[in-house]
Design a protein around this motif. Structure first.
Motif, PDB file in Angstrom:
ATOM      1  N   THR C  92      -3.127   9.638  -5.784  1.00 48.11           N
ATOM      2  CA  THR C  92      -4.573   9.395  -5.759  1.00 48.11           C
ATOM      3  C   THR C  92      -4.884   8.000  -6.267  1.00 48.11           C
ATOM      4  O   THR C  92      -5.760   7.315  -5.714  1.00 48.11           O
ATOM      5  N   ALA C  93      -4.189   7.576  -7.314  1.00 42.87           N
ATOM      6  CA  ALA C  93      -4.413   6.223  -7.815  1.00 42.87           C
ATOM      7  C   ALA C  93      -4.142   5.209  -6.711  1.00 42.87           C
ATOM      8  O   ALA C  93      -4.915   4.262  -6.505  1.00 42.87           O
ATOM      9  N   LYS C  94      -3.068   5.443  -5.981  1.00 41.79           N
ATOM     10  CA  LYS C  94      -2.728   4.532  -4.882  1.00 41.79           C
ATOM     11  C   LYS C  94      -3.849   4.526  -3.842  1.00 41.79           C
ATOM     12  O   LYS C  94      -4.325   3.462  -3.423  1.00 41.79           O
ATOM     13  N   THR C  95      -4.272   5.720  -3.430  1.00 42.47           N
ATOM     14  CA  THR C  95      -5.339   5.809  -2.428  1.00 42.47           C
ATOM     15  C   THR C  95      -6.596   5.103  -2.901  1.00 42.47           C
ATOM     16  O   THR C  95      -7.213   4.334  -2.163  1.00 42.47           O
ATOM     17  N   THR C  96      -6.957   5.349  -4.169  1.00 41.41           N
ATOM     18  CA  THR C  96      -8.189   4.755  -4.688  1.00 41.41           C
ATOM     19  C   THR C  96      -8.078   3.239  -4.738  1.00 41.41           C
ATOM     20  O   THR C  96      -9.019   2.524  -4.371  1.00 41.41           O
ATOM     21  N   SER C 135      -4.164  -4.294  -8.027  1.00 39.53           N
ATOM     22  CA  SER C 135      -3.981  -2.863  -8.290  1.00 39.53           C
ATOM     23  C   SER C 135      -3.460  -2.150  -7.048  1.00 39.53           C
ATOM     24  O   SER C 135      -2.677  -1.197  -7.159  1.00 39.53           O
ATOM     25  N   ALA C 136      -3.861  -2.613  -5.846  1.00 37.43           N
ATOM     26  CA  ALA C 136      -3.351  -1.955  -4.636  1.00 37.43           C
ATOM     27  C   ALA C 136      -1.838  -2.150  -4.535  1.00 37.43           C
ATOM     28  O   ALA C 136      -1.092  -1.191  -4.291  1.00 37.43           O
ATOM     29  N   VAL C 137      -1.394  -3.414  -4.735  1.00 34.67           N
ATOM     30  CA  VAL C 137       0.045  -3.675  -4.618  1.00 34.67           C
ATOM     31  C   VAL C 137       0.818  -2.930  -5.714  1.00 34.67           C
ATOM     32  O   VAL C 137       1.854  -2.306  -5.444  1.00 34.67           O
ATOM     33  N   ALA C 138       0.272  -2.954  -6.936  1.00 39.72           N
ATOM     34  CA  ALA C 138       0.993  -2.327  -8.037  1.00 39.72           C
ATOM     35  C   ALA C 138       1.150  -0.828  -7.820  1.00 39.72           C
ATOM     36  O   ALA C 138       2.220  -0.256  -8.025  1.00 39.72           O
ATOM     37  N   THR C 139       0.073  -0.180  -7.357  1.00 38.34           N
ATOM     38  CA  THR C 139       0.149   1.282  -7.233  1.00 38.34           C
ATOM     39  C   THR C 139       1.099   1.714  -6.128  1.00 38.34           C
ATOM     40  O   THR C 139       1.577   2.849  -6.134  1.00 38.34           O
TER      41      THR C 139
END
Lengths: 287, 326, 576
Positions: C92-96, C135-139
C-alpha cells in the motif's frame, strides 16, 4: 420385459418411464435406432455402450431436449411434453456429461434455481416482498441446505460453483437436479473424471437417492461402477439396444464384450469386470 | 407503371449490390469466429476515405481522360481504399478481438461497439491533420461531408434504355459486385487460404489439428471482407457524390440485415440477401401506397424485413451455418 | 504490484528504503506549505506560501498516508492489535507513493499548461516533485506484502456503521467539491488524488472489509446513502449549474439501472434501449399540457408516469416476443434496428410522412414543469436558509425514481426470478433443463426494463422541457451500455458509479469535449480487454462471509495463517 428377473426389483413396481421404438434421425445419420426402454419406480437402470453409441442422444430424447423422429416416450402414463422445462415439471431431472453449472452463482443459488418450477413467487410478490415470497424464500433456502447436506456439500453453500473442486461440482449438479423434486433422475456419466474414491462416494450417493424413493437412469462408461450399482443394464451399440437385463446377464454377454473389446470373447480377452470385488479400484478403464 | 417497375428494379439492384459488397464482410467473419463485427460499417467508411486520400495524393486529378480515369485512376483509388480498410480491419482484429476470443460472448460485441465509435471519431477528428502538428494545408476536414471526386466516364453519366434511366455509378456498383463475386468464388474454392477458411468455419478445432493456422485464417477473413467493403466505399462515393464519417453506421446495419437475410455465414447468401434487400427498399418506396410509402420510411421497412426474417426464417433465405450449442 | 527487483535485495534494503521513502513523503508535506506556482492563475490558485489551497490540502492526504504506512511498521504494528497483521503495509505504501507521484505530475503539467511553461512552477512545486519521486522510487525497494486478509477481521457493529457513514460523508464531500471546481486542471488533479486513495485503500484491504461491513449492515448503508444523496443539494448553495449536472446524472443512472437488469442480470445485449426512454419521454410530452401536444388528454403526472412506463413496456413486448427466441448476437442487432425504427418513426410522424403525433424532427417543445399538488417544480424554494432551485426539485424526484428502481432491481435479483435470470445468463440451456421458463423470464426482463426506462423518460421530458427524436440516437444507447459495463454488470453500486463518471467527466472536462467520443470508444475496448467485470465486480463473483459463516471464516483464517507461516517462512520475516 425382463425387469423382474433381478431379485432386487419388486414385481409390484409400476412403469415410470416408458420409451417405445424411439428413433432419432439427424439428416442421414440415425443416432438412435428403434430403442425401447422402461424404468420402474425405485429402480436404478444403467445405460452403457461404446462412444458414439447414441447414449446421450437418447438421453436428450427422454428429457425433451430433442423431439424423437418417431416413437413415443411416456412418463408416469402421460406422453412426455416436448420441452425440457415441461419434462422437469412432469418429474424428470438430469445432469450433464460435461458439467453445466451456473458458474458465477453460489452453490446454494444453483440448487435454488432447480426449485424454479416448484415455486410460485411472481414479480409482484418479489418486488414488494409479500408474505408468499418470504415464505417461499425461507422454505427454499431450508430445502436447498438439506439437499446440499444430502449430497455431502455441507458448508459449501456460499462458495461460487466454479470454485468448487471437480467432484463437488458433480455432486452439486445432482443436488440441483434433486431440487426439481423429480421422480426420475437421469445422470449422464456421473463419475467421469473421478478417482476411485470419489466414484465409490458417488455410488453410495446414488443408492441413497434410490432409497429415498427415486428411480435413477445412469449413463456410464465405468463398467464396474455400473454393474455394482444397477438393477438392470441396457447396452446400446450403434444406436440400438444390444442387450438388456440384470448386470449379471449383460456383463457376461459375449456381444457386449465384443462391442467393447472388438473381438469375440475368449479366455484371454475376458475383461476383469467379470470378477467384481476381487480387485477394488480397478475398472475396465484401467485395464 | 412497367417502366417505373424496371426503373426501381435497376435502382434496387444497384443499391442492393452496395449492401451485398459490405454484407460479405459480416458473413465471412461470422462464419469463422461467430462474431458480429459491429465495426465493419466503419471499415467500409474507411475504405471510402482511403480512396479519397489516394486521389488527393495523386494530385487531385480532375481533367484526366475517360480512358485514363477508368483504367488508372479508379483502380488506384480502389487499391488505396483497400489498403486503408484492410489495414484497419487487421489491426482491429489483432488488438480488439483476438484477445477476447475465449471471453464471454458479450465481450467482443461490446468491444466492437467501442471500435466502431473510435473509428468514426478518429476520422472525424484527425482526417486531414498530422496529430500534434496541425492541419495539412488544402485538405478538407471530415467533420462534415467530404465531396467525393468525380471520375470522368462514370460520375454524372447516364444511359437511357427504353424508358429507364440508368446511372453509370449504378452500373459500376453492379459490375464491381459481379467482378468481386467471381474473385471471391475463386478465392474460396481455388486457393489454399480460401479452402482453409471454409474448413475453419466448419470446425475450427479439426482445422487446427489439420495444420491450418487458424489465426491467419481469421485475419484473412477480416481482410477479404474489408477489401470488398473498400470497393463498396468507392461505389458509395460515386453514387452519392460525397462521403462522411457517419456513413458506415446505417450502411453497416443494412448490410448486416442483408447478411442475415441471405443466411449469415453463407457467402452466396450475403450477395443474394443484399440484392433482395435493395430491391425490397426500392419497391417499398414505390409500391406501398400512402404516407408510409415515402422514402422517409424505407429504412424502417428494411429493418422490419430484418425482424421478420429473424422470426420466421432465422437461417435466412439460403440457409445459415447452424451453430449447435447443445 | 510486483517488481523485478530480487527479494533478497529488498530484504536487505528495507530500512534504507523506508527512511528515504519517509524523507520523500515529508518533503511532499512541506511542499504544500510552499507556493507551487508563480502567479495565482493555476489550479484554483496554488501560489500562496504558508496557506495551502483546498486542493493542496486534499493532496496532503496522500503523503500523510505514506508516512503512516511507512512509519507504523517501524514503530511496531503489533501494538495496534491483531488486525494490523492482516493488511498490506508495504504494498500500500508503494501504491500510495506512486499515486502521489502521479498526482504531482498531473498538477505540474496543469500548471505548465495553464500558465505557459514549466518556468511557472515555484519552489514548492519542485519540492513536491522531488519528494514524490524519492518516495515512489524508495518504496519500490520495499518487500512485497502478502495479500491483505483484513476482510476476515471481525469488528464491532458500531465500528462498521461508523465506517460506512464516514465513507459516505467523504463521498458527499468529494462530489460537492468536484462539482464546485471550475478549473479543469484542478479537477484532473483531484481525480488523480481520489483514484490514488481508492487504489491505496483497496490494496490495504479496506474495501474487502468494507464490503463485508456493508453486507452486514445493508439497511444502514442504503438509508445513509440516500440521506447523503438527499442532502446533496444543500451543499450547493442554490447553484443551478451543478444541480443541473447532478439531475442529468441521476436520469442517466436510472436508465442505466433499468438496462442493467436486461444486460447485467439476464445477459441480453440490448442496443436499442434508448428507444424505451424515448417512448416514455414522448408519451409524457404528448400527454403534458404543452401547447404543441397533439392529443387532448392531459392526465395528472402520476397517471402519465404509469402510461409512459406501460407504453414503453408494450414496445418491449412487441420487440421482445418475436426476437427473444433468436440467439443473443441477433438480439443485439435486432434491438439496434428497433432503436433506429423508433427514431425514424418519431421523425416521420409529423403530418407529412405520417399522421401528426410528434411534430417530426421539431419534437414537442414547451413542456411545462411538474406541479405536484401545488408544489411547482419551476419555483425555487428556500429550505433552512438555502435556496433549492428547479434542478434540485427534479434531482429529488429522480432520487425517488432511482430508489424505486433499486428496490425493484435488488428485490427481483434476490428472488426466484432473479436467480432464473442469472441462470439464463450463465447457461441458458442448462437453465431450461432445470425447469426455468427461459422465454417468459427473458420477456419479463425486457418488458420490465423497458417500463423502468419509460418511467425515467417521463420525468426527463419535463426536465428537458422539449422532446425531439434526435435526443434518442444509437450513441445514447451505447453510452448507457458503457455505464453498465464500466461500472460492473449486474451491480447497483457499480452502475451508479459508471453513470456518474460517464456524465460528470465530460461536463467537467469541457476543453476535452471534442475528444469525448474517441476516448469513450477506446475505454470500451480497453475495459473489455483488461477489466471486463467493471469497476465493481458482481457480488456473486465474490466469496461472501455472513454472520453465520464466521466460524468457517475463522477456520479459513487460521488455515491461511498456518499455511503462510509454513509455506513462506521468509515472508513473515521481512514483512516488519
Amino acid at each position: 420385459m425382463t425387469a423382474s428377473v433381478d431379485a432386487r426389483v419388486a414385481p409390484s413396481r409400476e412403469v415410470l418411464l416408458d420409451a417405445r421404438n424411439v428413433i432419432m434421425q439427424f439428416g442421414g445419420l440415425r443416432a438412435v435406432n428403434d430403442v425401447s426402454l422402461q424404468v420402474h419406480t425405485g429402480e436404478i437402470v444403467g445405460l452403457i455402450g461404446p462412444n458414439g453409441a447414441g447414449k446421450t442422444t437418447f438421453f436428450n430424447c427422454l428429457t425433451g431436449l430433442y423431439q424423437p423422429t418417431s416413437g413415443s416416450v411416456e412418463f408416469s402414463g402421460q406422453p412426455l411434453p416436448p420441452k425440457p422445462r415441461l419434462a422437469v415439471r412432469a418429474g424428470m431431472a438430469r445432469t450433464f456429461q460435461n458439467i453445466r453449472l451456473f458458474h458465477n452463482m453460489t452453490a446454494i443459488e444453483n440448487v435454488m434455481v432447480g426449485m424454479y418450477s416448484r415455486t410460485k413467487t411472481n414479480a409482484i410478490d418479489a418486488i414488494f416482498r409479500l408474505p408468499r415470497h418470504r415464505r417461499e424464500e425461507a422454505a427454499s433456502t431450508e430445502r436447498a441446505k438439506e439437499l446440499l447436506d444430502f449430497v455431502g456439500l455441507t458448508g459449501s453453500g456460499d462458495t461460487l460453483s466454479r470454485n468448487l473442486p471437480y467432484g463437488d461440482q458433480r455432486r452439486l449438479e445432482i443436488a440441483r437436479a434433486l431440487a426439481t423434486d423429480p421422480k426420475l433422475l437421469l445422470l449422464d456419466e456421473p463419475t467421469a473424471g473421478m478417482n476411485p474414491q470419489e466414484t465409490r462416494q458417488a455410488e453410495e450417493l446414488i443408492f441413497r437417492i434410490r432409497d429415498s424413493g427415486l428411480a435413477v437412469l445412469v449413463i456410464e462408461h465405468d463398467m464396474r461402477f455400473i454393474f455394482n450399482l444397477c438393477d438392470r443394464v441396457a447396452c446400446l451399440v450403434r444406436g440400438a439396444v444390444l442387450v438388456e437385463g440384470p448386470p449379471a446377464v449383460v456383463q457376461n454377454d459375449p456381444r457386449v464384450i465384443e462391442a467393447y473389446i472388438g473381438m469375440p470373447a475368449t479366455e484371454s480377452t475376458t475383461p476383469n469386470w467379470q470378477q467384481p470385488g476381487d480387485n477394488p479400484g480397478e475398472g475396465v478403464e484401467d485395464a | 407503371m412497367v417502366e417505373l417497375f424496371f426503373q426501381q428494379l435497376i435502382n434496387g439492384l444497384s443499391l442492393g449490390a452496395l449492401y451485398a459488397l459490405i454484407a460479405v464482410g459480416y458473413t465471412v467473419v461470422y462464419g469463422i469466429v461467430q462474431l458480429i463485427n459491429f465495426a465493419h460499417g466503419e471499415i467500409f467508411m474507411i475504405g471510402a476515405f482511403g480512396a479519397f486520400v489516394t486521389w488527393m495524393l495523386l494530385g487531385r486529378p480532375t481533367d484526366w481522360s475517360v480512358a485514363t480515369s477508368l483504367l488508372v485512376l479508379l483502380p488506384l483509388m480502389i487499391i488505396g481504399g483497400m489498403v486503408a480498410s484492410v489495414a484497419t480491419a487487421v489491426a482491429t482484429e489483432r488488438f480488439a478481438y483476438r484477445p477476447l476470443r475465449n471471453a464471454p460472448r458479450l465481450a467482443p460485441l461490446i468491444s466492437a461497439i467501442g471500435v466502431s465509435v473510435f473509428l468514426q471519431e478518429f476520422v472525424r477528428l484527425f482526417f486531414g491533420t498530422i496529430p500534434f502538428v496541425g492541419r495539412i494545408p488544402g485538405w478538407p476536414d471530415a467533420k462534415s461531408a467530404v465531396p467525393f471526386p468525380s471520375i470522368p466516364g462514370i460520375s454524372g453519366q447516364t444511359i437511357q434504355l427504353g424508358g429507364v434511366l440508368i446511372q453509370m455509378p449504378a452500373i459500376f456498383t453492379l459490375g464491381a459486385l459481379a467482378v468481386s463475386t467471381v474473385f471471391l468464388w475463386y478465392f474460396v474454392n481455388r486457393t489454399k487460404t480460401g479452402r482453409a477458411m471454409v474448413a475453419t468455419s466448419q470446425d475450427p478445432d479439426t482445422a487446427r489439428l489439420m495444420g491450418i493456422n487458424v489465426d491467419r485464417v481469421i485475419v484473412a477473413a477480416f481482410a477479404v471482407g474489408a477489401a470488398l467493403a473498400a470497393v463498396a466505399g468507392v461505389a458509395h462515393g460515386l453514387r452519392y457524390g460525397n462521403i462522411d464519417f457517419r456513413m458506415g453506421f446505417l450502411a453497416g446495419l443494412k448490410a448486416f440485415t442483408a447478411a442475415v437475410l441471405g443466411g449469415i455465414g453463407n457467402i452466396n447468401g450475403a450477395v443474394v440477401g443484399g440484392l433482395v434487400l435493395g430491391l425490397a427498399e426500392a419497391m417499398a418506396t414505390t409500391f406501398i401506397p400512402g404516407q408510409f410509402g415515402s422514402s422517409a420510411w424505407k429504412d424502417v421497412w428494411a429493418f422490419v424485413l430484418l425482424i421478420l426474417v429473424l422470426v420466421f426464417r432465422p437461417q435466412g433465405l439460403l440457409g445459415a451455418k447452424v451453430v449447435d450449442r447443445a | 504490484m510486483r517488481t523485478v527487483i530480487p527479494d533478497e535485495l529488498k530484504i536487505q534494503l528495507r530500512y534504507p528504503a523506508r527512511a528515504v521513502g519517509l524523507v520523500g513523503a515529508v518533503a511532499m508535506i512541506i511542499s504544500v506549505f510552499l507556493p507551487w506556482s508563480y502567479g495565482h492563475g493555476a489550479l484554483d490558485d496554488v501560489g500562496f506560501s504558508g496557506s495551502p489551497s483546498p486542493l493542496q490540502l486534499v493532496f496532503l492526504t496522500l503523503p500523510v498516508l505514506v508516512v503512516v504506512l511507512l512509519g507504523v511498521p517501524l514503530v511496531g504494528k503489533a501494538k495496534l492489535g491483531r488486525w494490523a497483521k492482516t493488511v498490506a503495509w508495504n504494498t500500500t505504501a508503494k501504491t500510495t507513493a506512486i499515486a502521489s507521484l502521479g498526482a504531482v505530475v498531473v498538477a505540474m503539467a496543469a500548471i505548465a499548461i495553464e500558465l505557459g511553461g514549466l518556468v511557472n512552477i515555484e519552489v514548492g512545486g519542485w519540492v513536491a516533485v522531488a519528494g514524490a519521486v524519492l518516495s515512489a522510487v524508495a518504496t519500490i525497494f520495499l518487500p512485497d506484502s502478502p495479500e491483505p486478509t483484513l476482510s476476515r477481521v471481525k469488528t464491532a457493529r458500531w465500528v462498521q456503521i461508523l465506517a460506512i457513514v464516514l465513507v459516505l460523508a467523504v463521498v458527499l464531500f468529494s462530489a460537492a467539491y468536484a462539482l464546485g471546481m471550475s478549473d479543469a486542471g484542478a479537477f484532473l488533479v483531484f481525480a488523480a488524488i481520489l483514484t490514488g486513495l481508492v487504489l491505496a485503500l483497496r490494496q490495504f484491504g479496506v474495501f474487502g472489509w468494507l464490503g463485508n461491513a456493508s453486507a452486514n449492515n445493508n439497511r444502514v448503508l442504503v438509508v445513509s446513502a440516500f440521506a447523503v444523496a438527499f442532502a446533496f443539494p444543500f451543499t450547493q448553495n442554490g447553484s443551478n449549474a451543478n444541480m443541473s449536472i447532478a439531475s442529468q446524472v441521476l436520469i442517466f443512472a436510472a436508465t442505466a439501472l433499468g438496462l442493467n437488469i436486461v444486460v447485467g442480470l439476464v445477459g441480453l445485449l440490448d442496443l436499442g434501449y434508448i428507444a424505451f426512454l424515448g417512448a416514455g419521454a414522448f408519451t409524457a410530452a404528448i400527454l403534458s399540457e404543452s401547447a404543441f401536444s397533439t392529443v387532448n388528454f392531459h392526465p395528472p403526472f402520476i397517471v402519465t408516469v404509469l402510461i409512459s412506463g406501460t407504453v414503453a413496456s408494450i414496445l418491449g413486448l412487441i420487440i421482445g416476443a418475436p426476437t427473444l427466441r433468436v440467439s443473443g448476437d441477433y438480439l443485439a442487432i435486432v434491438t439496434l434496428a428497433f432503436g433506429e425504427i423508433f427514431r425514424i418513426t418519431m421523425n416521420n410522424l409529423d403530418g407529412t410522412d405520417g399522421p401528426n403525433v410528434t411534430n417530426g424532427s421539431d419534437g414537442i417543445p414547451g413542456i411545462p414543469d411538474l406541479n405536484f399538488f401545488g408544489f411547482d417544480f419551476a419555483q425555487p424554494h428556500v429550505i433552512a436558509g438555502i435556496e433549492i432551485g428547479r434542478f434540485a426539485n427534479y434531482y429529488w424526484l429522480m432520487l425517488v425514481v432511482i430508489a424505486l428502481i433499486i428496490v425493484v432491481f435488488t428485490n427481483m435479483n434476490h428472488s426466484r426470478i432473479g436467480r432464473g435470470w442469472v441462470a439464463i445468463r450463465e447457461d441458458e440451456l442448462a437453465a431450461e433443463a432445470m425447469g426455468v421458463n427461459t422465454f417468459t423470464l427473458k420477456l419479463l426482463a425486457f418488458a420490465g426494463g423497458a417500463f423502468l426506462a419509460g418511467v425515467a423518460g417521463s420525468v426527463k421530458a419535463h426536465y428537458d422541457v422539449s422532446v425531439t427524436p434526435d435526443q434518442y440516437v444509437f450513441l445514447e444507447s451505447a453510452f448507457l451500455l458503457a455505464a453498465v459495463v464500466l461500472g460492473g454488470m449486474g451491480t447497483v453500486g457499480g452502475v451508479l458509479i459508471g453513470a456518474t463518471i460517464l456524465k460528470l467527466l465530460p461536463e467537467k472536462l469541457r476543453f476535452f469535449s471534442d475528444y469525448r467520443l474517441l476516448l469513450f470508444g477506446l475505454l470500451m475496448i480497453l475495459m473489455m480487454r483488461f477489466r471486463p467485470e467493471g469497476i465493481v465486480a458482481d457480488e456473486r463473483r465474490q466469496l461472501e462471509f455472513h454472520d453465520e459463516d464466521e466460524e468457517l471464516a475463522d477456520e479459513i483464517e487460521e488455515e491461511l495463517i498456518a499455511h503462510h507461516g509454513h509455506l513462506n517462512p521468509e515472508r513473515k520475516g521481512f514483512e516488519l
